[in-house]
Design a protein around this motif. Structure first.
Motif, PDB file in Angstrom:
ATOM      1  N   PRO A 174      58.888  71.111  36.629  1.00  0.00           N
ATOM      2  CA  PRO A 174      59.918  71.841  35.892  1.00  0.00           C
ATOM      3  C   PRO A 174      61.292  71.466  36.451  1.00  0.00           C
ATOM      4  CG  PRO A 174      58.665  73.320  37.329  1.00  0.00           C
ATOM      5  CD  PRO A 174      57.995  71.985  37.388  1.00  0.00           C
ATOM      6  N   LYS A 175      62.331  71.656  35.647  1.00  0.00           N
ATOM      7  CA  LYS A 175      63.667  71.235  36.102  1.00  0.00           C
ATOM      8  C   LYS A 175      64.144  72.075  37.285  1.00  0.00           C
ATOM      9  CE  LYS A 175      65.342  68.318  32.849  1.00  0.00           C
ATOM     10  NZ  LYS A 175      66.213  67.995  31.765  1.00  0.00           N
ATOM     11  N   CYS A 176      64.804  71.388  38.189  1.00  0.00           N
ATOM     12  CA  CYS A 176      65.375  72.084  39.338  1.00  0.00           C
ATOM     13  C   CYS A 176      66.790  72.534  38.978  1.00  0.00           C
ATOM     14  CB  CYS A 176      65.402  71.140  40.537  1.00  0.00           C
ATOM     15  SG  CYS A 176      66.256  71.818  41.946  1.00  0.00           S
ATOM     16  N   ARG A 177      67.104  73.764  39.311  1.00  0.00           N
ATOM     17  CA  ARG A 177      68.392  74.351  38.913  1.00  0.00           C
ATOM     18  C   ARG A 177      69.590  73.559  39.447  1.00  0.00           C
ATOM     19  NH1 ARG A 177      69.207  80.058  41.311  1.00  0.00           N
ATOM     20  NH2 ARG A 177      67.325  80.608  40.168  1.00  0.00           N
ATOM     21  N   PHE A 178      69.430  72.963  40.612  1.00  0.00           N
ATOM     22  CA  PHE A 178      70.600  72.348  41.251  1.00  0.00           C
ATOM     23  C   PHE A 178      70.708  70.835  41.075  1.00  0.00           C
ATOM     24  CE2 PHE A 178      70.038  76.291  43.730  1.00  0.00           C
ATOM     25  CZ  PHE A 178      71.224  76.882  43.352  1.00  0.00           C
ATOM     26  N   GLY A 179      69.905  70.273  40.227  1.00  0.00           N
ATOM     27  CA  GLY A 179      70.053  68.844  39.948  1.00  0.00           C
ATOM     28  C   GLY A 179      69.700  67.962  41.120  1.00  0.00           C
ATOM     29  N   TYR A 180      70.379  66.820  41.191  1.00  0.00           N
ATOM     30  CA  TYR A 180      70.032  65.828  42.209  1.00  0.00           C
ATOM     31  C   TYR A 180      70.192  66.363  43.617  1.00  0.00           C
ATOM     32  CZ  TYR A 180      70.914  62.428  38.488  1.00  0.00           C
ATOM     33  OH  TYR A 180      70.910  61.728  37.347  1.00  0.00           O
ATOM     34  N   PRO A 181      69.231  66.088  44.457  1.00  0.00           N
ATOM     35  CA  PRO A 181      69.404  66.442  45.863  1.00  0.00           C
ATOM     36  C   PRO A 181      70.127  65.319  46.612  1.00  0.00           C
ATOM     37  CG  PRO A 181      67.227  65.536  45.542  1.00  0.00           C
ATOM     38  CD  PRO A 181      67.915  65.487  44.204  1.00  0.00           C
ATOM     39  N   ASP A 187      51.154  74.495  43.848  1.00  0.00           N
ATOM     40  CA  ASP A 187      50.099  75.472  43.526  1.00  0.00           C
ATOM     41  C   ASP A 187      50.520  76.445  42.432  1.00  0.00           C
ATOM     42  OD1 ASP A 187      51.814  76.226  45.612  1.00  0.00           O
ATOM     43  OD2 ASP A 187      50.496  77.864  46.223  1.00  0.00           O
ATOM     44  N   ASN A 188      51.811  76.808  42.389  1.00  0.00           N
ATOM     45  CA  ASN A 188      52.225  77.657  41.261  1.00  0.00           C
ATOM     46  C   ASN A 188      53.208  76.938  40.331  1.00  0.00           C
ATOM     47  OD1 ASN A 188      54.466  77.706  42.848  1.00  0.00           O
ATOM     48  ND2 ASN A 188      54.294  79.859  43.421  1.00  0.00           N
ATOM     49  N   ASP A 189      53.404  75.643  40.551  1.00  0.00           N
ATOM     50  CA  ASP A 189      54.219  74.794  39.690  1.00  0.00           C
ATOM     51  C   ASP A 189      55.600  75.399  39.418  1.00  0.00           C
ATOM     52  OD1 ASP A 189      54.747  72.529  38.163  1.00  0.00           O
ATOM     53  OD2 ASP A 189      54.026  73.469  36.313  1.00  0.00           O
ATOM     54  N   SER A 190      56.277  75.813  40.474  1.00  0.00           N
ATOM     55  CA  SER A 190      57.602  76.396  40.254  1.00  0.00           C
ATOM     56  C   SER A 190      58.521  76.142  41.444  1.00  0.00           C
ATOM     57  CB  SER A 190      57.468  77.905  40.017  1.00  0.00           C
ATOM     58  OG  SER A 190      56.953  78.506  41.175  1.00  0.00           O
ATOM     59  N   TRP A 191      59.811  76.363  41.202  1.00  0.00           N
ATOM     60  CA  TRP A 191      60.823  76.181  42.239  1.00  0.00           C
ATOM     61  C   TRP A 191      61.214  77.520  42.848  1.00  0.00           C
ATOM     62  CZ3 TRP A 191      62.547  71.491  43.862  1.00  0.00           C
ATOM     63  CH2 TRP A 191      62.312  70.389  43.036  1.00  0.00           C
ATOM     64  N   ARG A 192      61.560  77.467  44.121  1.00  0.00           N
ATOM     65  CA  ARG A 192      62.214  78.620  44.763  1.00  0.00           C
ATOM     66  C   ARG A 192      63.533  78.111  45.304  1.00  0.00           C
ATOM     67  NH1 ARG A 192      58.702  80.131  49.376  1.00  0.00           N
ATOM     68  NH2 ARG A 192      60.412  81.490  50.013  1.00  0.00           N
TER      69      ARG A 192
END
Lengths: 206, 172
Positions: free
Chosen positions: A135-142, A184-189
């Protein structure tokens, strides 16, 4: 043939650990116990460790600019067939990578493929030929990222570090964000870690 | 049994091993000590060495000569300088496995596990893996003597997850 009662489970495991991923994916069909064993995190991580060095191959990522025709893939992944590199013939891996982009890894068996133009990130396991779009990361490129297997959650984690510069009038300061993806939960924190500012300042000053 | 070619004026101490069916085998001490199970039998019990018979309850006498031959040759390979050419080790290993049935191989794996010798266990499990690596699911069930406990629908579903893994197999 042999009798199952005679073969302890632990010895069957030792034999299975010597097999390739392809054979193991097939032998998941043998029986329910075998299926559960081959899918278990402890088996997978032991298998990865025991095959990591002996199966070392060099994956090459070719990048070509082709402005003439957009339908041409500008990327190609290939694998040197001969580990010693005496023979420089290679096998094109593109059937195992359905998507193209910037390749990094492997991190505990996984490659990270990044399509910057679409801001899409994929995790690819060449051995099992599985690919997952994140899924897309809120902050874009690291600015920096890392990936690895986390035995506690029995999944992979991807860590993005991103630095922001803040301008408030004449004051100039830095802020940092950490984004953590868990397979495991396919999400970003998203975490804000103030101490990282120090680290970034040093990182950029050297 | 293969005779030790390194017999010199110094007497090599022998240890007597007793196989599961009661047959005795006299083995040179360094060879016997390749087996952790035998070694642990003597730890802290040095006086007992000379006349004690070590019972190996899980090892049939059928496999003892071959297993001892493996230890003798591989310990010699390890000690030799320069190390033996890879072809020599390979030739020994191939000859060792020749004419061994799947059942005999399994019995030897269990013996190696009981004797607690990593090198032999590693070698034999690798050999078993080589026998099944390009085989069908049905072949592997027969190899291990496993009953299929999946319903046809369940099995079809798991097969469909990785169809490519079923391509290019050897004949059973």
């Amino acid at each position: 043939m042999t009798n199952v009662e005679n073969i302890p489970y632990e010895l069957m495991t030792l034999i299975l650990l010597k097999l390739s991923v392809k054979s193991l994916l097939r032998f998941r069909c043998v029986c329910k116990i075998g299926y559960a064993l081959i899918k278990s995190p402890s088996f997978i991580s032991t298998h990865l460790k025991s095959h990591n060095n002996e199966d070392a191959h060099l994956v090459v990522h070719n990048f070509e600019y082709r402005f003439i025709d957009d339908s041409n893939y500008p990327f190609e992944y290939s694998l040197f067939v001969d580990k010693t590199l005496k023979d420089l013939s290679y096998q094109v891996l593109d059937s195992q990578f359905p998507i193209h982009g910037e390749l990094n890894g492997p991190y505990d068996g996984l490659f990270v493929v990044w399509q910057r133009e679409y801001d899409l990130i994929y995790l690819c396991n060449i051995a099992t030929r599985e690919t997952r779009a994140l899924p897309k990361c809120r902050f874009g490129y690291p600015h920096i990222y890392g990936c690895g297997y986390d035995p506690l959650s029995d999944g992979y984690k991807l860590v993005f570090l991103r630095l922001f510069s803040l301008e408030d009038g004449s004051n100039y300061s830095l802020d940092s964000h950490v984004s953590l993806y868990s397979s495991d939960n396919d999400s970003w924190r998203y975490l804000q870690v103030s101490e990282l500012r120090q680290y970034f300042c040093r990182y950029y000053s050297c | 049994m293969a005779s030790s070619s390194s017999s010199s004026s110094t007497q090599v101490k022998k240890i007597t091993l007793k196989a599961a069916d009661g047959k005795h085998f006299e083995v040179e001490e360094p060879v016997a000590m390749e087996m952790e199970t035998v070694k642990s039998f003597f730890v802290g019990n040095e006086d007992a060495m000379k006349d004690m018979v070590v019972p190996l309850l899980n090892v049939s006498s059928e496999h003892m000569p071959a297993i001892l031959d493996f230890y003798r040759n591989h310990s010699e390979f390890r000690k030799r300088t320069p190390p033996p050419p890879a072809e020599e080790v390979k030739a020994f290993n191939e000859a060792f496995l020749e004419n061994k049935s799947d059942e005999q191989l399994m019995e030897m794996i269990m013996a190696a596990n009981f004797l607690n010798t990593k090198e032999l266990l590693n070698f034999l499990t690798e050999a078993a893996a080589n026998r099944i690596k390009n085989k069908s699911v049905e072949y592997v069930r027969a190899f291990f003597g496993i009953e299929n406990d999946f319903t046809p629908e369940e099995e079809a579903r798991i097969r469909a997850e990785n169809e490519w893994a079923f391509d290019g197999l050897d004949e059973d």
